[in-house]
Design a protein around this motif. Sequence first.
Motif, PDB file in Angstrom:
ATOM      1  N   SER A 153     -13.445  11.892  32.023  1.00 39.32           N
ATOM      2  CA  SER A 153     -13.799  13.262  32.411  1.00 39.32           C
ATOM      3  C   SER A 153     -13.333  14.253  31.350  1.00 39.32           C
ATOM      4  O   SER A 153     -14.060  15.200  31.022  1.00 39.32           O
ATOM      5  N   LYS A 154     -12.148  14.043  30.781  1.00 40.86           N
ATOM      6  CA  LYS A 154     -11.672  14.970  29.752  1.00 40.86           C
ATOM      7  C   LYS A 154     -12.493  14.837  28.473  1.00 40.86           C
ATOM      8  O   LYS A 154     -12.680  15.813  27.738  1.00 40.86           O
TER       9      LYS A 154
ATOM     10  N   LYS B  19     -17.757   8.612  24.730  1.00 44.77           N
ATOM     11  CA  LYS B  19     -16.733   8.572  25.772  1.00 44.77           C
ATOM     12  C   LYS B  19     -16.304   7.147  26.070  1.00 44.77           C
ATOM     13  O   LYS B  19     -15.103   6.853  26.194  1.00 44.77           O
TER      14      LYS B  19
ATOM     15  N   SER C 137     -17.491  10.548  41.661  1.00 45.29           N
ATOM     16  CA  SER C 137     -17.053  11.039  40.347  1.00 45.29           C
ATOM     17  C   SER C 137     -17.251   9.988  39.261  1.00 45.29           C
ATOM     18  O   SER C 137     -17.625  10.315  38.126  1.00 45.29           O
ATOM     19  N   ARG C 138     -17.031   8.725  39.596  1.00 40.61           N
ATOM     20  CA  ARG C 138     -17.213   7.657  38.616  1.00 40.61           C
ATOM     21  C   ARG C 138     -18.664   7.581  38.155  1.00 40.61           C
ATOM     22  O   ARG C 138     -18.946   7.482  36.949  1.00 40.61           O
TER      23      ARG C 138
ATOM     24  N   LEU D  37     -19.816  10.416  35.852  1.00 37.11           N
ATOM     25  CA  LEU D  37     -19.346  10.320  34.465  1.00 37.11           C
ATOM     26  C   LEU D  37     -20.118   9.290  33.655  1.00 37.11           C
ATOM     27  O   LEU D  37     -19.841   9.113  32.472  1.00 37.11           O
TER      28      LEU D  37
ATOM     29  N   ILE E  29     -11.729  17.989  41.212  1.00 37.23           N
ATOM     30  CA  ILE E  29     -12.746  17.090  40.663  1.00 37.23           C
ATOM     31  C   ILE E  29     -14.116  17.749  40.717  1.00 37.23           C
ATOM     32  O   ILE E  29     -14.879  17.736  39.740  1.00 37.23           O
TER      33      ILE E  29
ATOM     34  N   GLU F  96     -14.244  20.632  38.075  1.00 33.71           N
ATOM     35  CA  GLU F  96     -14.303  20.143  36.696  1.00 33.71           C
ATOM     36  C   GLU F  96     -15.703  19.650  36.356  1.00 33.71           C
ATOM     37  O   GLU F  96     -16.277  20.011  35.321  1.00 33.71           O
ATOM     38  N   LEU F  97     -16.272  18.821  37.232  1.00 31.46           N
ATOM     39  CA  LEU F  97     -17.580  18.242  36.933  1.00 31.46           C
ATOM     40  C   LEU F  97     -18.706  19.249  37.119  1.00 31.46           C
ATOM     41  O   LEU F  97     -19.730  19.182  36.423  1.00 31.46           O
TER      42      LEU F  97
ATOM     43  N   VAL G 117     -18.819  20.918  33.798  1.00 36.83           N
ATOM     44  CA  VAL G 117     -19.385  20.031  32.777  1.00 36.83           C
ATOM     45  C   VAL G 117     -20.902  20.068  32.821  1.00 36.83           C
ATOM     46  O   VAL G 117     -21.577  20.269  31.804  1.00 36.83           O
TER      47      VAL G 117
END
Length: 501
Positions: A55-56, A91, A169-170, A173, A190, A193-194, A197
Amino acid sequence: MVVGDVTTGTDVLIIGAGPAGYVAAIRAGQLDLDVTLVEKDAYGGTCLNHGCIPSKALITATDIAYEAGNAEEMGIHANPAIDLAGMVDWKDGVVDQLTSGVEKLCKANQVNLLEGTATFADENTVRVSHSGEGQGSETLEFENAIIATGSRPIEIPNFEYGDEPVLNSRQALALDTVPDSMVVVGGGYIGMELASVYAKMGTEVTVIEMLDSILPGYDDDLKRPVKQRANDLGIEFHFGYTASEWQYAGEGDGDSIQVIAEPAEQPEADGGSEVQGEAAGDQADAAESETLELDAEKVLVAVGREPVSDTLDLDQAGVDADDRGFIDTDSRARTNADHIFAVGDVAGEPMLAHKGSMEGQVAAEVIAGKPAAIDYQAMPAVVFTDPEIATVGMTESEAEEAGFETVVGKFPFQASGRALTTGDSSGFVKIVADDEDGYVLGASIVGPEASELIGELGLAVELGATLEDVASTVHAHPTLSESVMEAAENALGHAIHTLNR
């Protein structure tokens, strides 16, 4: 051919090779214990493979693209094209480098690595089932065990992760194309953040949150710059709603979907007015009462995580868990069974990788007879939103509830020369100290590089440093870290580059 059942023994059995488990394994190996680390998926666990690191990586990559495309004020005119498949390949390369490094470090510290799923047979024995047809299982006897099985995304009714448009979330990404639109269920760290993105990639993002504000548990003044930036990115919010179901909007599979959201019954939020205060003004849409029908290409469910303890047969080992599956531990990471420990997410909140790593080290040292214990006083927490949020120690209200007379110092990044030269001057540094003796009790930061800046203040809390200690430490110029010094000076009443309190 089926592999026969073999029984072996070990001093320390560790179940799970995430940041809590592999750190425990390496530390136990350093202490000359015979260690066996069992992992069913990938070394590094969720954090390295499907969470923190990937994620980062995507946050950094999309930040670069977004900043390059929005830097006209600096005289830069660009229109970056995002190749999500290429970004994900990069990534994955970062992830592979780190996970292979974990495996090498474990082997270098004489840790026995075993692939499979471990379940307790009794209080000193586990069965390890190996994946793959005909791979069989084996029995492992242990003197001490450390449970480090981590957590998984919570699945909500009618949104099964096996359904193609529904993402956890997995899965979010690992997409290789940018969706035109996405509904994010959950406005926690979570989800936020996403959401950022994908908004920076050009996706139309809508966030549904059952409470009246994003990032529950954080003070309003920390959340406000994050909400404003999200608004600037075009993210739409609906507060006071829960997602109830989804359906295809067209003829069938492959078409866009429609997410149905119903008004939520509002629980009492943690933290009183600090969590709820935003609702009356900025969050006016929290009062919506009609059913929502939101069109999207994908829906990301990010409503939290739950411990992975139901696969262990804990009752066979006599280990207690609460009704949510978290395993109770003491200050030495011990469960109710003295020779069995639990660390990381499975041992409860806060569910942070660095918290798990610290607990893993403590557990290994206790097993080795060292006088180790867990201390959460200087445990930082970071949200990698835009801008970042970072906290450590006590908030002002927590300190006052603990009986302290507090003094607060604050420095805005708008007064920081270095922040202005980065093009991002939103947010501030805030320090909370004991008014009587000046000891730093806690701090919070929202703004550029908050995740890096919080380290200095964590050290201040850990060492019992005073405001004078921080303020009298010469900080290089021009840097963002000067803001920490100025916040301490502001609390003392002699800040140079901002008005004093």
